[in-house]
Scaffold this active site. Structure first.
Site, PDB file in Angstrom:
ATOM      1  N   TYR A 147     -13.364  -9.615   9.924  1.00 31.28           N
ATOM      2  CA  TYR A 147     -14.201  -9.126  11.016  1.00 31.28           C
ATOM      3  C   TYR A 147     -15.422 -10.016  11.228  1.00 31.28           C
ATOM      4  CZ  TYR A 147     -11.501  -4.765  10.718  1.00 31.28           C
ATOM      5  OH  TYR A 147     -10.502  -3.835  10.705  1.00 31.28           O
ATOM      6  N   LYS A 197      -5.616  -8.585  -1.955  1.00 34.00           N
ATOM      7  CA  LYS A 197      -4.290  -9.178  -1.773  1.00 34.00           C
ATOM      8  C   LYS A 197      -4.346 -10.577  -2.405  1.00 34.00           C
ATOM      9  CE  LYS A 197      -0.098  -9.224  -0.071  1.00 34.00           C
ATOM     10  NZ  LYS A 197       0.977  -8.262  -0.372  1.00 34.00           N
ATOM     11  N   ASP A 238      -0.943  -3.437  -0.506  1.00 30.52           N
ATOM     12  CA  ASP A 238       0.269  -2.763   0.014  1.00 30.52           C
ATOM     13  C   ASP A 238       0.738  -1.688  -0.959  1.00 30.52           C
ATOM     14  OD1 ASP A 238       0.644  -5.071  -1.497  1.00 30.52           O
ATOM     15  OD2 ASP A 238       2.372  -5.809  -0.353  1.00 30.52           O
ATOM     16  N   ASP A 297     -10.938  -0.670   6.292  1.00 30.58           N
ATOM     17  CA  ASP A 297     -10.769  -0.013   7.587  1.00 30.58           C
ATOM     18  C   ASP A 297      -9.437   0.742   7.601  1.00 30.58           C
ATOM     19  OD1 ASP A 297     -11.052   0.736  10.200  1.00 30.58           O
ATOM     20  OD2 ASP A 297     -10.932  -1.281  11.047  1.00 30.58           O
TER      21      ASP A 297
HETATM   22 MG    MG Z   1     -11.420   2.120  11.705  1.00 29.59          MG
END
Ligand code: MG
Ligand code: NAI
Length: 339
Positions: A124, A172, A205, A229
């Site tokens: 982001y 990850k 995951d 998120d």
């Molecule tokens: Mg969100």
């Protein structure tokens, strides 16, 4: 004592859930002077800027804001005012508790998860390129040592203060060896300073699967921006959905309290939104301000209203409107405080 707080009603269901929240805050007896500002689509349509300087100045002045969701166009258009606000004010910790409430028809009953999401960098960061001729798109996953250290330390500190038992770092790092590797490495460096907390890590995951099947095995989670998120919406789904999960964006100087959910255009303006998420964010704000009794009264009243189950909103199978729910909760808060 009067608290001057920046108020952003937001887009979509924002004004409805903010109205409901103000009604409940009013019932606590804590005095607020709201400095009302406009951001998001509403600000873009009137002034061409989704995050006007006046909003930033207001939060810098007041230090604290209560914020409804802001709409961001998908795929094109302006950059998210939410992301910009978090970056501009350096609100690096996004704290998202997911706690079971009675009568939500959720799959589980005893979930108490606390997610700490890095809030200023990662995918982001806003470093994006598009090579039109070759049709190649890049979004850079910028992870810094400074950014990682502060969110991981914040998570350890908060988890310790809240008497939690375990902190799981989600990453990850098997594939994203540089970014994930550094984030995980920093977690391992910091962990020995907090011997009272069990520290471990999971690949994201696998974590998504584990949270769906064995959510009770987890306690606190710290992770990078995108994973946080996604996992926080997943965790919201475990406890009744986006209508019930509040959140906070915290930095060293400022704090902005907002729900996990967005502007929900599909139900906006219909009185259908569940304001619990926004109200729980306000409860976090009360705690941040040191208004512990008021915060506890709001929490107690929410549990009471949910246990009773007579005034729930449509997302939870009830028939109360946003304002009916709010009125009932506000009067429960008032009687909790009087008692
Ligand atoms: Mg969100
Ligand atoms: P969303 O969270 O707005 O809605 C997802 C689903 O959950 C919808 O079906 C909606 O009706 C439902 N929902 C959300 N909040 C609810 C509530 N309080 N009560 C009952 N149902 C609720 O996510 P979506 O649709 O992906 O995004 C819509 C817009 O919101 C986008 O423009 C997005 O950029 C923005 N957004 C803003 C955020 C913020 O301001 N912090 C966070 C997430 C999205």
């Amino acid at each position: 004592m009067v608290y001057t707080i920046t108020l952003l009603a937001g887009d979509g269901i924002g004004p409805e859930v903010i109205d409901a929240t103000l009604q409940v805050l009013d019932a606590t007896g804590v005095d607020f002077d709201w400095d009302e500002q406009t951001a998001g689509m509403a600000a873009y349509e009137t002034g061409g800027d989704p995050l006007p300087e006046a909003v930033i100045e207001s939060i810098r002045r007041n230090k604290v804001a209560l914020k409804g969701p802001l709409t961001t166009p998908v795929g094109t258009g302006f950059r998210s005012a939410n992301v910009q606000l978090r970056q501009t004010l350096d609100l690096y910790a996004n704290v998202r508790p997911c706690v079971s409430l009675p009568n939500t028809r959720a799959r589980y009953e005893d979930i108490d998860l606390l997610i700490f999401r890095e809030n200023t960098e990662g995918l982001y960061a806003g470093i994006e390129y598009f090579d039109a001729r070759n049709q190649i798109a890049d979004s850079i996953n910028r992870i810094t040592r400074t950014g990682s250290e502060r969110i991981i330390k914040f998570a350890f500190e908060q988890a310790t203060q809240m008497d939690r038992e375990r902190l799981t770092l989600v990453h990850k790092a098997n594939i994203l060896k540089e970014t994930g590797g550094m984030f995980l490495g920093i977690g391992r460096e910091i962990a020995p300073d907090y011997p009272d907390l069990t520290f471990d890590d999971r690949i994201v995951d696998n974590m998504a699967m584990q949270l769906v099947v064995y959510p009770e095995r987890y306690d606190c989670i710290v992770t990078t921006n995108l994973f946080g998120d996604i996992l926080s919406d997943l965790a919201a789904g475990l406890v009744g959905g986006l209508g019930v999960t509040g959140g906070a964006n915290i930095g060293d100087e400022y704090a902005v309290f907002e729900a996990v959910h967005g502007s929900a255009p599909d139900i906006a303006g219909q009185g259908k939104a569940n304001p619990t998420a926004m109200i729980r964010s306000a409860e976090m704000m009360l705690r941040y301000l040191g208004e512990k009794d008021a915060a506890n009264a709001v929490r107690t009243a929410i549990f009471e209203v949910y246990a009773e189950g007579e005034h729930l909103t449509a997302d939870l199978g009830g028939s109360a409107s946003t304002s009916e729910f709010a009125q009932h909760l506000a009067s429960t808060v008032a009687s909790t405080i009087a008692a």
